[in-house]
Structures are given as C-alpha cells and as structure tokens.
Motif scaffolding. Structure first.
Motif, PDB file in Angstrom:
ATOM      1  N   UNK A 267     -10.099   4.052  22.131  1.00 40.16           N
ATOM      2  CA  UNK A 267      -9.100   3.886  23.187  1.00 40.16           C
ATOM      3  C   UNK A 267      -9.514   2.833  24.207  1.00 40.16           C
ATOM      4  N   UNK A 268     -10.817   2.709  24.447  1.00 37.89           N
ATOM      5  CA  UNK A 268     -11.287   1.704  25.417  1.00 37.89           C
ATOM      6  C   UNK A 268     -10.842   0.305  25.006  1.00 37.89           C
ATOM      7  N   UNK A 269     -10.817   0.072  23.693  1.00 39.67           N
ATOM      8  CA  UNK A 269     -10.457  -1.257  23.224  1.00 39.67           C
ATOM      9  C   UNK A 269      -8.959  -1.468  23.181  1.00 39.67           C
ATOM     10  N   UNK A 271      -6.679   0.053  24.974  1.00 42.65           N
ATOM     11  CA  UNK A 271      -5.960   0.387  26.215  1.00 42.65           C
ATOM     12  C   UNK A 271      -5.169  -0.791  26.767  1.00 42.65           C
ATOM     13  N   UNK A 272      -5.753  -1.985  26.693  1.00 43.58           N
ATOM     14  CA  UNK A 272      -5.095  -3.152  27.286  1.00 43.58           C
ATOM     15  C   UNK A 272      -3.771  -3.473  26.605  1.00 43.58           C
ATOM     16  N   UNK A 273      -3.594  -3.007  25.360  1.00 40.50           N
ATOM     17  CA  UNK A 273      -2.378  -3.372  24.621  1.00 40.50           C
ATOM     18  C   UNK A 273      -1.389  -2.229  24.570  1.00 40.50           C
ATOM     19  N   UNK A 281      -5.206  -8.398  19.304  1.00 38.08           N
ATOM     20  CA  UNK A 281      -5.740  -9.476  18.452  1.00 38.08           C
ATOM     21  C   UNK A 281      -6.195  -8.969  17.084  1.00 38.08           C
ATOM     22  N   UNK A 422      -4.491  11.136  26.052  1.00 38.02           N
ATOM     23  CA  UNK A 422      -5.489  10.228  26.634  1.00 38.02           C
ATOM     24  C   UNK A 422      -6.801  10.931  26.909  1.00 38.02           C
ATOM     25  N   UNK A 423      -6.704  12.150  27.453  1.00 39.66           N
ATOM     26  CA  UNK A 423      -7.955  12.826  27.793  1.00 39.66           C
ATOM     27  C   UNK A 423      -8.752  13.142  26.525  1.00 39.66           C
ATOM     28  N   UNK A 426     -10.230   9.608  25.287  1.00 41.79           N
ATOM     29  CA  UNK A 426     -11.377   9.161  26.063  1.00 41.79           C
ATOM     30  C   UNK A 426     -12.499  10.190  26.080  1.00 41.79           C
ATOM     31  N   UNK A 428     -12.568  12.999  27.434  1.00 44.24           N
ATOM     32  CA  UNK A 428     -12.792  13.607  28.735  1.00 44.24           C
ATOM     33  C   UNK A 428     -12.559  15.121  28.711  1.00 44.24           C
TER      34      UNK A 428
END
Lengths: 450, 279, 303
Positions: A267-269, A271-273, A281, A422-423, A426, A428
C-alpha cells in the motif's frame, strides 16, 4: 516592542472576552432561526432568447471529448440553447454533487454515480421523474426491466442509466505470458492468492493485481462477502448488516494475506495512485498481470499501455459460493434537477443524448455499452464498440449476484469500508480489530438513518 | 581587513546556496513546464530536453469548456472587489476607533482584537448556512459581504495602529476649520494612510488569491471557479495527467503574485513588520 | 509608538455629536461582527448541541455530539493526534528556522534586501494550491526528491505512501514557508539597541553569550506573538493535507480541518462538525492561555 507587547496583552484580554462570551451562551437555546428552507431558485433566468443549461459530469479524456461533441451537435441544431459543460473530477465528485443539491446550486443536468444516487434520492426530492414528460423523452429505447432495475425509485424514473456495465478484470497478455499465468482458467479467491504469491516470489518485480484501497472494497471485500453470504453488505430493507463478524474477519484476513504475499503491491507504494491506478508506472511498464476497473473505464487502463494487447477475464468466483456476488450494472445515471428553470429543455437535450443516432454514434462506449437497444444495434453495425468492453459486459451478463447500491455505498459507509481496508493494508490493525471497529461504526450509522 | 572580506565572501556564498535551496522547488517547477512526464519522474536532470511552449498553450486551453482566461477573469472579479471593499471598510472603521473617544471604544477595540483569534473553522458552518438562506452561495457575495463590513480585524487593527502613529493635530486643526469628520478623513488622513492601505491591500489580494478553503466550500459552478479551484480540478479531471501542463498552469497562476511582490515588496515587509501578520 | 499614554487620560469623551459620527463608522464593523462573526460563533455552539444537517429542522440532542466525539469516535482522536503532531513540528520548526535565518540576514551587506526577498517568496505562495501540487509531484515515489536521494546513494523514501513520512512531508511544506516569521524577527532585531552590544563587548562577552543574554531576551515578545499566530494557523490547516495527500495514507494526515470539512460538507453532519470545531477552539484557547501564563517567565518586558 511596546506595541507588540500591547498587542499581546490585548490578545489575552480578547481571549478572555471570548471565553466569557462562550459562557453567556452555554444554556441550551433551541434555535428558531436556523430553520431555513433550502429552496433557492437558480438565479440564472432566461436571459433574452438564449437558454443556458449547466451539465456536469466526470470522466476521462475519451468521455469528455465525446460528450462535448454531442453538446456541440445539439447547440448547432438549437442555436438558442447554450450548454455549459462542467467537467469535474472523479475525486470529490460526490461531495460536490451532494453540496450542490443541498444548497440549491446544482446544475440542470448531472451525471450521478451509481453508488451515491440512492442516498440522494432518500434525502430529498431533487430529481425530475422522466415518466412525467412522455412527449419530451422517449423511453422506448430502453428495455423495460433494465430501467425498472436501474433508475426507477418508487415507480418514478428519476435517473437514466448511461449504459450497461460491470466490474472487470483486465489482463495484460504480455505480462501474463511472461509470468506463465493461464488466462483461460477461472480465477477463484484461493487461486488468486496462490498464483499471486507464487508469481511475486518468482518474479519480484511483478505483481498479480493492480488495486488501490478503494477498489478493494468494491472488487474484493464486498463480492467476497456476497459470495459467502448471498446478501448485500447492508440489507437496506432491514437496516442490518448482511454478514457476521467471523465472515468479515475472514474477508479481511484474505486481503491481508494478499498484501503479505505480494499479490497486491504494498500500500505504501500504490497510495500515490489511489483513484488513478492506470497511472501507476508499474502498470505502464507491464509489471502487473491484472488490474481491476469498471467496464466504463477500461480504456483508461488499456490506453495507458497502448502497445500491449489487453483482454478481460471473469471476476474471481469461489467454488462454494452462495451466488456469484458480481452482477451487471449501469456505470452512471443522468438526472435532471427538479429546481432547474429549464426542466423541459434539459429533458429535450437528454432525449437527444440518448435517442439521436448521431449522438449515439458519437458517444459509442465512453460510458460502457450503450443502454438503449437502438444505440447498441447501431454501434454494433458500425463496429464502434470496443471488443474488450463488450467482452467484459458479456462475461458479467451471466453472473447472478445482486446489486448492493444503497446504504452500503453511501459516502459514510463507503468510508468505513475504506478505512477498514486501509488499516489492514498498512498493517495498523489485525483483521479482528478492524472488523470490530467497522461493525461498531456501521451499527452506529444504521441507528441514525431513518 | 582582508580577513573581514573573506568572511563576507563566505557569508554571501552561504546565503546564496541556501537561497537557491529555498527557491529550488520554484525553479524546478519552471523547468518542469517544458518536460515530458518521463523527464519529470525518475530523472535528476534539471534542464528539459526541449523548450516547447506546448504545455503552456495546451494547459491554458484545457480539455474543458473554459480556458484559463476565464479562470483568471474569475479570480480578478473575485479578488479585486474583495480587496477594495476591505480597504474602504477597514480604513473607515479604523478611523472611528483611532480618532473618536466615544463610550465603549476601548471595549469594542478589545472585542476586535479578540476576533483576531477566532478560528475560521468555527464559524464556517453557520456562515455557510447563513449564505445559503440569503441565496449567496455559488456567488462572490460570500467574499464581498464580509469584506464590505470590515470583517477582517487584522487590517482594522493594522490601520488603527498606523493612525495612532499620526499626530492628532493634523486632522483636529482641519476639524476646527470646519471640515466634517468624513472630510477630514478623506482629505487629510487617507493620503497619509497610504502605506498602510498598500500593505493591507497587498495582503488581502494575496490571501484571497491563494484561498482554497473558502472558495472550495462556497463556489460550485465551474464557470465561476477561480484559479485555485481550477488547478485542483486539473490534477484529476483528465485520465492521463500531463504534469507539464499542470505545472505550467500552476506557475502561471502565481506569476501575478510574484510580479506584484517584486514591485511592492517594501509594503509587504512593512506590513508584516508592523502587525505581525502571518503572510 | 508610545501613543498608549493618550488612552489613559479620560476614559471617554461622552456622546458628543462628533463622537456619534465616529461611532457610526465603527458601526460598520459592529454590524459585520454581529452578523458574520458573533452570530456564526454562537450558532456554531448551539448547532453543536443539535443534529443539524442543513436538510431538516435541527433537533436538540444535548451533549450527544460531544459524548460521541470523546467516547466513540476514534477518528476524532486520530485527527487530534495528527493535528497536534503537525502543529508541534511546524510551529517550532518554522520559528527556529526563521530566527536563525533572520540572525544571518541581520547585517548591512550589499544586496541583502534582494536576498531577503528571495527567502520570502515561498511564503508568498503559502496556502496556494499551486505549491501543494508542486509538493506532491516533487515527493512522489519516483519524483525528484527520491531521484536526488538515489543519486546520493541513499534509498528512496515513500514520502507520500508511508503514513509516518506523509506527515513529515506536509510539515516540510509548511516549514519551507517561514518567510513572514523571518521578516518579523528581522524587524525585532533591528530594534535591539546597539548600545547594549557595545557595553557587552567592552565587558569582553563572547558572541554566544551576547546572543543568549541580549539578543534572545530582547526578541522574546516578537517570538511570543509569532508562535501564537502560527499556532492558530497550524491547528486549522486544511489545504496542504487536502491537496497533497487527501488525508491519507491510512488517515495519517487527516487533520482536524479535514475531518471538519468531511463531516460537514460530505456527510452533512453539521451539528457534529460544529462540536468538533468547538473542541478545536478550546484547544487553541488552552494552548494560548498556557503560553500567556508562562509568558511572564520567558517573555522580556522592556518597560
């Protein structure tokens, strides 16, 4: 110096005044002046002979272009009509629409998301019933049971479906070949986890599925539960959840396993998209074998990799499912604002939009397969429909899941699902913690809806 | 002496390096306007491969009905009246506070200072509901009305401070000569107040220009969007974002501010220094 | 500067004809204050005890909203924690950086004004969407900042994707805009009497000693004012969190301002959002009061 100090001390005094003001008003006063009507008529009156209609939608480049072209055609035919195109973005679209409906500044014609429309309909009398204008809008192009299912609320046709669509799994054939994935095999939840994990171990650069945390709610979490239970996430008629805690934990555990085993990109990677997975990419480099997307926006995914052949495969189906969980749907709706000053003109434009052959061939499949039989036949004859889109909708036509649009897809409940996923993504919370928290929030939500 | 010169030289170099670091994002933004997406991402090169103005042209045109010309016009239609109304109302109110010792003056001034601390977040919802009832939503009245009645305590405060620094004899002698209070203000004090008016005007211009929170809530129609909303829309309206176009329009949207700043920096600095504004 | 004296004479001059006219000028503001500030302020408090949603007549619900915020709404506590984290990183970061740069720039060098101007430019763009978008592009996974790190032999950082880094990224955006605080410090430094330094130099005081014994005490009041105004702004942050990260990932940048916006304008839980805003207000008030209470200890009064 002194001035500054004085300012500071005055500020202090001000703070104290503010506190005392707060003190004065602490008694619970029932406000009477806050009861206001929201009926603010649109101020744009018929100025001269030109009638201006505001038309708002969201979409990618293809959809924007085609829709603008139809607007231009219509304006040429009707020089006294000016249509202001309000192209918005997918992100925050629902917020904008709900704000505008609430404060009476909504455009005359609005493209509605399927997810949020039931919520709006339940909140107020915002939309025109197309059945009331049989002379202006011809509904004969639609199959009766299609508009009965999509767009009809309490016998009123408040919204017109813009197409026939479904959730689709788009496959990058080159990546599949490179990783040895058999595209003819029916994917199950288990096989997805197994194959995905294997793929990522063997080719660490590659991932099985391109997703984001919002997509996971609609494409994995809810279908997984629906296949397990045969019911909607929330059963609207009874205002209860259609799953047990253990079932929810199981679905979340599955998502967690997929993340842990590299079926999904971390998810860290990704997330921006979020909301724009076609811009990732890794997808553009062909490092994903599959991606999820609605049939109405398949072109976003395929256009991002123009040199690669893409195809669609059936959605994941569990072997021991109660029903298929997935279903054919409409991508969006068109509604006409009841408070519009030019209701009739707006309806006339939509009649052109749906039923005119020029409009039909211009719009093609920018909102998935056309909703009317006339448009489908016409586009088919002229070969205007994208074969992947047709294929995706055909695959979904045989699925017997039931639509879950309603409370389940209201903004608040959607947010609860997203937060839950999301939790997990990640790391969490554990699936148990996330499930407990979500159940509490949903229970709470259901107790407040009336 | 020599040692001192070397030290000064080093100071300049350090200031220069740090200054470049400070401005680097803006410099990068400028060059990004000429780059393709591939050059923007995953590349360290600062200079673009070509110098095509395409991004500016395409970005300006947008894929929608409205070009950036419309958004610029909207921004000016929003910002200029707001600024002028603010100046007119705040200066006259400041005059009332600074030159008349009516009963309650000090108390009211204290209340004014207290409102400096009032967070916008706390009043936004009732204001929204009020504007809704008045039918002002989706119009620039949501900005004009508060400006017209001096609801910017910062500027009132600033001008009161400034007026107190001007000798009372100036306007009092004019008053003795038979000028009315309003005439005194317009003829004598207003010209002297110019530096404060400039500072306040510049800040109000800047803040309204950059404002996103309020415009996002109050303005709904794309045809009325100011630049801030148009920019926000540009990052997700198209399917494959051409970042050079987004960067180009972002840059174009702040150019007026930069020009304004360089032509009037004296007033900016004075404004901050005298009132401690957040800028 | 010393006009304060004038106000201490008679308390007021009564309702003369002239004063009535003056009062009428102030009435413009009074009207604005009542309609656009006091009325919203009080209704916000009243709404916070109701289930106001803009569609229906608000119903009084007592302390329900507050009870829910404090006992049930985990998101609220997360937002509170994020906001405080953001505030306690940006405010000191900004003030300290502004002070250091002001100290360096506080000398008479040729062209110093130009350099000051350059340092101020980021602040000029503060709060603008343009800068927030720029930040987003610079800090993407394969954005320029990571390219720079890679070139220096360091691994990429997931600036926007990793929850703990996303807050830092937003904070950096804010700290970068330290220009206005710097200008404030510069003007304060100019007012420190040179005679004090000369006297200290005669006594043979070292530079650091002069800084701590003379400069720092003399500018504490400006620092104090600076901190308070920055605090109020930081606690209300919205734009950067909204545009750069949209509150994510996993609510790591979901500041109170965003929660307020979402509750009020997305879910139409306006009464609830009003309660949130009041808690925000009380937090601002408490922090300010604590600062005022301790100010006697560290703020230098020159009279």
């Amino acid at each position: 110096m002194k001035k500054m100090m004085k300012a500071a001390s005055l500020l202090m005094a001000g703070a104290l005044t503010a506190v005392s003001l707060a003190g004065c008003t602490n008694e619970p006063v029932q406000s009477t002046d806050s009861v206001g009507s929201n009926q603010q008529g649109n101020s744009s009156a018929n100025s001269g002979d030109t009638i201006t209609l505001r038309f708002m939608w969201w979409g990618g480049d293809d959809r924007n272009e085609a829709t603008l072209a139809v607007i231009n055609q219509y304006q040429e035919l009707h020089p006294n009509i000016r249509i202001e195109a309000e192209m918005n973005s997918d992100q925050g679209y629902v917020d904008k629409v709900s704000t505008m409906l609430a404060n009476g500044t909504a455009p005359d014609i609005i493209q509605q998301n399927v997810d949020s429309l039931p919520d709006f309909v339940s909140r107020g009398d915002f939309f025109v019933d197309f059945y009331e204008y049989p002379d202006l809008f011809d509904t004969s192009g639609f199959e009766k049971n299609f508009i009965d299912q999509f767009g009809t609320f309490d016998g009123k046709l408040l919204a017109l479906p813009t197409g026939m669509s479904c959730l689709a799994t788009v496959a990058n054939t080159e990546a599949a070949e490179a990783c040895g994935i058999d595209l003819t095999k029916q994917i199950t939840w288990d096989s997805m986890l197994e194959d995905g994990a294997k793929l990522h171990t063997e080719n660490p650069d590659f991932y099985y599925m391109n997703v984001d945390t919002k997509i996971l709610c609609e494409y994995v979490l809810r279908p997984y539960l629906r296949q397990l239970t045969g019911e909607s996430f929330i059963v609207d008629s009874e205002k209860r959840m259609g799953f047990t805690r253990d079932q929810l934990v199981e679905a979340l555990q599955y998502i967690k396993d997929c993340y842990d085993n590299g079926v999904f990109e971390p998810a860290e990677d990704s997330a921006t998209f979020k909301g724009q997975i076609h811009t990732n990419p890794k997808w553009m480099d062909g490092k994903f074998v599959f991606a999820y997307g609605p049939s109405s926006s398949i072109s976003l995914l395929t256009n991002a990799i123009p040199d690669t052949e893409c195809t669609v495969v059936q959605m994941p189906l569990a072997d021991n499912r109660v029903n298929d969980g997935y279903f054919a749907d409409t991508p969006q709706y068109m509604t006409v604002n009841k408070d519009s000053e030019n209701v009739e003109e707006a309806i006339k434009f939509l009649d052109y939009f749906y039923n005119n052959s020029d409009a039909q061939t211009t719009l093609k499949d920018v909102r998935s397969i056309p909703p009317t039989t006339t448009a489908r036949n016409l586009c088919d004859e002229e070969g205007l429909l994208d074969s992947t889109v047709v294929e995706a909708v055909n695959l979904a036509a045989n699925l017997n899941g039931k639509s879950d649009k309603g409370y389940t897809t209201s903004a608040e409940v959607y947010a609860i699902q997203e937060d839950m996923v999301e939790s997990i993504a990640y790391g969490q919370s554990t699936p148990e913690e996330a499930a407990d928290n979500a159940i509490e929030l949903i229970t709470d939500y259901l107790s407040t809806v009336n | 002496m020599k040692k001192k010169e070397i030290r000064i030289g080093i100071t300049y170099i350090l200031l220069g390096i740090f200054g470049i670091i400070m401005l680097f994002p803006v410099i990068w933004m400028f060059f990004a306007c000429f780059k393709t997406n591939n050059e923007i991402f995953g590349s360290l090169a600062l200079l673009p491969e070509g110098w095509s103005l395409d991004a500016f042209i395409q970005g300006w045109k947008t894929t929608g009905t409205y070009t950036y010309a419309q958004y610029f016009i909207n921004t000016f239609l929003l910002v200029i009246p707001t600024t002028l109304l603010t100046l007119a109302s705040c200066s006259i109110v400041a005059y009332g506070f600074a030159r008349f010792d009516f009963p309650g003056n000090q108390f009211l001034f204290m209340v004014l200072i207290a409102t400096l601390m009032l967070p916008n977040a706390i009043i936004i919802i009732p204001r929204y509901s009020l504007f809704n009832k008045l039918g002002w939503l989706d119009s620039y009245m949501t900005f004009f009305a508060p400006a017209a009645v001096g609801c910017y305590p910062f500027f009132v405060f600033m001008m009161v401070q400034f007026l107190r620094g001007l000798p009372r004899d100036l306007d009092e002698s004019a008053y003795m000569d038979g000028c009315g209070p309003f005439q005194c203000f317009v003829k004598i004090l207003l010209p002297l107040l110019k530096p404060a008016l400039f500072s306040a005007g510049l800040f109000q211009f800047l803040w309204t220009w950059n404002d996103f929170f309020n415009t996002n809530i109050y303005i709904n129609s794309v045809s009325k969007y100011p630049l801030s909303l148009a920019l926000r829309m540009s990052i997700d309206v198209t399917s494959n974002i051409q970042w050079n176009q987004v960067m180009a329009m972002a840059l174009v949207s702040v150019i007026p501010l930069i020009i304004l700043f360089f032509s009037a920096q004296k007033y900016f600095v004075e404004g901050i220094a005298t009132t401690g504004m957040k800028g | 500067m010393a006009k304060a004296k004038a106000k201490e004479k008679p308390r007021h001059g009564g309702w003369t004809k002239r004063n009535k006219i003056g009062f009428s000028y102030v009435c413009i503001w009074i009207f604005g204050f009542l309609v656009f500030q006091l009325y919203p302020f009080i209704s916000s408090l009243i709404y916070s005890f109701t289930n106001y949603d803009i569609f229906h007549t608000p119903e009084f619900v007592g302390l329900d909203n507050y009870i829910r915020l404090f006992t049930k709404d985990q998101e609220f506590w997360n937002s509170m924690a994020v906001t405080l984290k953001y505030t306690f990183i940006t405010v000191p970061g900004k003030v300290v950086l502004a002070l250091i740069v002001a100290l360096i720039l506080n000398r008479n060098l040729k062209g110093i004004n130009f350099i000051r101007t350059v340092y101020y430019i980021p602040s000029l763009l503060s709060g603008s969407v343009a800068v927030a978008i720029l930040w987003k592009v610079l800090f993407m996974n394969d954005g320029f900042i990571n390219s720079l790190l890679n070139a220096a032999g360091l691994p990429s950082v997931k600036w926007l994707g990793q929850p703990s880094m996303a807050v830092v990224t937003i904070c950096m955006l804010e700290i970068w805009q330290f220009g206005s605080s710097m200008v404030l410090f510069l003007s304060a430094l100019k007012q420190v009497p040179q005679s004090l330094y000369e006297a200290a130099r005669i006594d043979g005081a070292s530079k650091p000693r002069m800084f701590f014994k003379i400069t720092l005490p003399m500018i504490t009041s400006i620092a104090f004012f600076n901190i308070i105004m920055q605090l109020i702004t930081a606690l209300q942050n919205f734009t950067s969190a909204f545009v750069v990260t949209n509150g994510g990932p996993n609510k790591a940048t979901y500041v109170l301002g965003m929660k307020l916006y979402t509750d009020a304008f997305k879910y139409f839980k306006m009464g609830y959002a009003c309660a949130t805003s009041w808690i925000m207000f009380v937090v601002i008030l408490i922090i300010t009061l604590v600062l005022f209470a301790t100010s006697k200890k560290w703020v230098y009064y020159d009279n």
